[in-house]
Design an enzyme around this catalytic site. Sequence first.
Site, PDB file in Angstrom:
ATOM      1  N   ASP A  14       0.816  -1.209   0.000  1.00 45.54           N
ATOM      2  CA  ASP A  14       0.000   0.000   0.000  1.00 45.54           C
ATOM      3  C   ASP A  14       0.851   1.262   0.000  1.00 45.54           C
ATOM      4  OD1 ASP A  14      -2.267  -1.568   0.118  1.00 45.54           O
ATOM      5  OD2 ASP A  14      -2.532  -1.339   2.280  1.00 45.54           O
ATOM      6  N   ARG A  15       0.253   2.311  -0.482  1.00 43.80           N
ATOM      7  CA  ARG A  15       0.907   3.624  -0.538  1.00 43.80           C
ATOM      8  C   ARG A  15       1.482   4.033   0.822  1.00 43.80           C
ATOM      9  NH1 ARG A  15      -2.556   8.840  -2.583  1.00 43.80           N
ATOM     10  NH2 ARG A  15      -0.948  10.428  -2.478  1.00 43.80           N
TER      11      ARG A  15
END
Length: 230
Positions: A58-59
């Site tokens: 994830d970011r």
Amino acid sequence: MQDTVLPILYQDEYYVAINKPHNLLVHRSSIAAEESVFALQLLRDQLNCWVSPCHRIDRKTSGVLLFALSPEADRAMKTQFENQQTHKKYLALVRGYLPELGMTDRPLAKENGTLQEAITHFRCLKQVELEIEVSRYPTSRYSLAEITPETGRMHQIRRHFAQLRHYLIGDKTYGECKHNKMFEQRFGLNTMLLHASELKFTHPFTGETIEIQAPLSDEFSRILAAIGMN
């Protein structure tokens, strides 16, 4: 971020692994169309060669991110990820006191509603109770978790821990807003405290067991020190 030099954890003629910073997308995405800087672009320019991410994190998750240096290497490694032949570990700060050991195998729904098998193992490394009132409780409790996902579903760790009500600190999508707000106001936290700490796999071309570890980000370490989890 455009001038960021990505820390390289492992590199050979087939693969390179970086310690991805928090808040950096792996590659261009329609869900963050406003972004113009990505790990793929930064690493390509840093190494001056073709690269392709073998998996995603994830970011807002930091840690080990593996890239292939050729299409052949990319296909070989993606097959291992798809067949669950890699071994991954994560660290996360979560709300509440975790049991010493645990697992959850609640299925998770895909975007079309179809349920997928999902298995997450975890163990509690540390616990802390803070003299800080959050919601209706006079103190607040947190655990540092080591997490080993057996499957690799979309947002699996975040969703599983939300189901267990041990929400990840800093998770704006599945987390608990009151605890997130407290960490923002008291400690200046601006990301999610989830870190991909280890990736282990069998090298598709040499047969070697490769084990890559990523040290915690400065931000994660700072928060742990601030709450007494040095």
